[in-house]
Write a protein that holds these residues in place. Sequence first.
Motif, PDB file in Angstrom:
ATOM      1  N   SER A  18       0.819  -1.209   0.000  1.00 11.56           N
ATOM      2  CA  SER A  18       0.000   0.000   0.000  1.00 11.56           C
ATOM      3  C   SER A  18       0.860   1.270   0.000  1.00 11.56           C
ATOM      4  CB  SER A  18      -0.931   0.005   1.205  1.00 11.56           C
ATOM      5  OG  SER A  18      -0.185   0.020   2.402  1.00 11.56           O
ATOM      6  N   ASP A  19       2.095   1.175   0.471  1.00 13.73           N
ATOM      7  CA  ASP A  19       2.977   2.344   0.542  1.00 13.73           C
ATOM      8  C   ASP A  19       3.726   2.616  -0.758  1.00 13.73           C
ATOM      9  OD1 ASP A  19       2.240   2.706   3.147  1.00 13.73           O
ATOM     10  OD2 ASP A  19       3.970   1.665   3.984  1.00 13.73           O
ATOM     11  N   ILE A  20       3.904   1.595  -1.578  1.00 13.07           N
ATOM     12  CA  ILE A  20       4.693   1.745  -2.805  1.00 13.07           C
ATOM     13  C   ILE A  20       3.737   1.827  -3.996  1.00 13.07           C
ATOM     14  CG2 ILE A  20       6.417   0.666  -4.296  1.00 13.07           C
ATOM     15  CD1 ILE A  20       7.448  -0.777  -1.759  1.00 13.07           C
ATOM     16  N   PRO A  21       3.762   2.936  -4.725  1.00 16.94           N
ATOM     17  CA  PRO A  21       2.880   3.035  -5.895  1.00 16.94           C
ATOM     18  C   PRO A  21       3.345   2.084  -6.992  1.00 16.94           C
ATOM     19  CG  PRO A  21       4.315   4.943  -5.768  1.00 16.94           C
ATOM     20  CD  PRO A  21       4.561   4.124  -4.535  1.00 16.94           C
ATOM     21  N   THR A  22       2.436   1.326  -7.531  1.00 12.69           N
ATOM     22  CA  THR A  22       2.813   0.337  -8.544  1.00 12.69           C
ATOM     23  C   THR A  22       2.176   0.628  -9.892  1.00 12.69           C
ATOM     24  OG1 THR A  22       1.009  -1.073  -7.804  1.00 12.69           O
ATOM     25  CG2 THR A  22       3.174  -1.489  -6.859  1.00 12.69           C
ATOM     26  N   SER A  23       1.593   1.789 -10.027  1.00 10.70           N
ATOM     27  CA  SER A  23       0.998   2.129 -11.313  1.00 10.70           C
ATOM     28  C   SER A  23       1.438   3.527 -11.729  1.00 10.70           C
ATOM     29  CB  SER A  23      -0.521   2.062 -11.237  1.00 10.70           C
ATOM     30  OG  SER A  23      -0.982   3.016 -10.312  1.00 10.70           O
ATOM     31  N   PHE A  24       1.369   3.771 -13.013  1.00 12.13           N
ATOM     32  CA  PHE A  24       1.746   5.070 -13.546  1.00 12.13           C
ATOM     33  C   PHE A  24       0.544   5.995 -13.572  1.00 12.13           C
ATOM     34  CE2 PHE A  24       4.900   2.302 -15.598  1.00 12.13           C
ATOM     35  CZ  PHE A  24       6.052   2.966 -15.221  1.00 12.13           C
ATOM     36  N   THR A  25       0.784   7.230 -13.253  1.00  8.95           N
ATOM     37  CA  THR A  25      -0.268   8.231 -13.392  1.00  8.95           C
ATOM     38  C   THR A  25      -0.301   8.671 -14.851  1.00  8.95           C
ATOM     39  OG1 THR A  25       1.190  10.090 -12.938  1.00  8.95           O
ATOM     40  CG2 THR A  25       0.117   9.066 -11.033  1.00  8.95           C
ATOM     41  N   GLU A  26      -1.321   9.395 -15.214  1.00  9.96           N
ATOM     42  CA  GLU A  26      -1.429   9.883 -16.589  1.00  9.96           C
ATOM     43  C   GLU A  26      -0.262  10.815 -16.915  1.00  9.96           C
ATOM     44  OE1 GLU A  26      -2.742   9.708 -20.219  1.00  9.96           O
ATOM     45  OE2 GLU A  26      -3.669   8.610 -18.571  1.00  9.96           O
ATOM     46  N   LYS A  27       0.140  11.619 -15.954  1.00 12.67           N
ATOM     47  CA  LYS A  27       1.285  12.519 -16.164  1.00 12.67           C
ATOM     48  C   LYS A  27       2.572  11.724 -16.382  1.00 12.67           C
ATOM     49  CE  LYS A  27       3.360  16.678 -14.281  1.00 12.67           C
ATOM     50  NZ  LYS A  27       3.168  17.610 -15.341  1.00 12.67           N
ATOM     51  N   ASP A  28       2.764  10.655 -15.629  1.00 17.55           N
ATOM     52  CA  ASP A  28       3.937   9.801 -15.822  1.00 17.55           C
ATOM     53  C   ASP A  28       3.956   9.229 -17.237  1.00 17.55           C
ATOM     54  OD1 ASP A  28       4.779  10.188 -13.204  1.00 17.55           O
ATOM     55  OD2 ASP A  28       3.752   8.389 -12.469  1.00 17.55           O
ATOM     56  N   LYS A  29       2.809   8.756 -17.688  1.00 19.44           N
ATOM     57  CA  LYS A  29       2.715   8.180 -19.029  1.00 19.44           C
ATOM     58  C   LYS A  29       3.048   9.214 -20.095  1.00 19.44           C
ATOM     59  CE  LYS A  29      -0.811   4.830 -17.780  1.00 19.44           C
ATOM     60  NZ  LYS A  29      -2.207   4.438 -17.961  1.00 19.44           N
ATOM     61  N   GLN A  30       2.558  10.432 -19.925  1.00 21.81           N
ATOM     62  CA  GLN A  30       2.832  11.494 -20.891  1.00 21.81           C
ATOM     63  C   GLN A  30       4.312  11.843 -20.919  1.00 21.81           C
ATOM     64  OE1 GLN A  30       0.237  14.703 -19.778  1.00 21.81           O
ATOM     65  NE2 GLN A  30      -1.593  13.673 -20.572  1.00 21.81           N
ATOM     66  N   ASN A  31       4.927  11.913 -19.749  1.00 17.76           N
ATOM     67  CA  ASN A  31       6.355  12.223 -19.687  1.00 17.76           C
ATOM     68  C   ASN A  31       7.197  11.138 -20.352  1.00 17.76           C
ATOM     69  OD1 ASN A  31       6.056  14.668 -18.356  1.00 17.76           O
ATOM     70  ND2 ASN A  31       6.265  13.768 -16.328  1.00 17.76           N
ATOM     71  N   ILE A  32       6.842   9.900 -20.135  1.00 17.06           N
ATOM     72  CA  ILE A  32       7.572   8.794 -20.748  1.00 17.06           C
ATOM     73  C   ILE A  32       7.409   8.834 -22.262  1.00 17.06           C
ATOM     74  CG2 ILE A  32       7.658   6.283 -20.990  1.00 17.06           C
ATOM     75  CD1 ILE A  32       6.916   6.200 -17.959  1.00 17.06           C
ATOM     76  N   PHE A  33       6.189   9.030 -22.721  1.00 18.04           N
ATOM     77  CA  PHE A  33       5.941   9.094 -24.159  1.00 18.04           C
ATOM     78  C   PHE A  33       6.691  10.265 -24.789  1.00 18.04           C
ATOM     79  CE2 PHE A  33       3.477  10.386 -27.875  1.00 18.04           C
ATOM     80  CZ  PHE A  33       3.577   9.217 -28.615  1.00 18.04           C
ATOM     81  N   LYS A  34       6.710  11.387 -24.093  1.00 17.58           N
ATOM     82  CA  LYS A  34       7.415  12.572 -24.588  1.00 17.58           C
ATOM     83  C   LYS A  34       8.904  12.280 -24.728  1.00 17.58           C
ATOM     84  CE  LYS A  34       8.309  17.359 -23.314  1.00 17.58           C
ATOM     85  NZ  LYS A  34       8.188  18.352 -22.267  1.00 17.58           N
TER      86      LYS A  34
END
Length: 43
Positions: free
Chosen positions: A16-32
């Motif tokens: 519960s403490d470790i995020p295991t999914s990407f946010t929409e902003k993370d996805k956009q940054n990676i794609f960029k």
Amino acid sequence: MNVDQKLRDLKDEYQSDIPTSFTEKDKQNIFKTISQDTYPKRP
């Protein structure tokens, strides 16, 4: 309490403490980064 139960408890506690999914902003940054070809090149 056996080892398996301890492991499950630890997993539940930290999962519960470790995020295991990407946010929409993370996805956009990676794609960029990928689309701009700005990632480091391998030799």
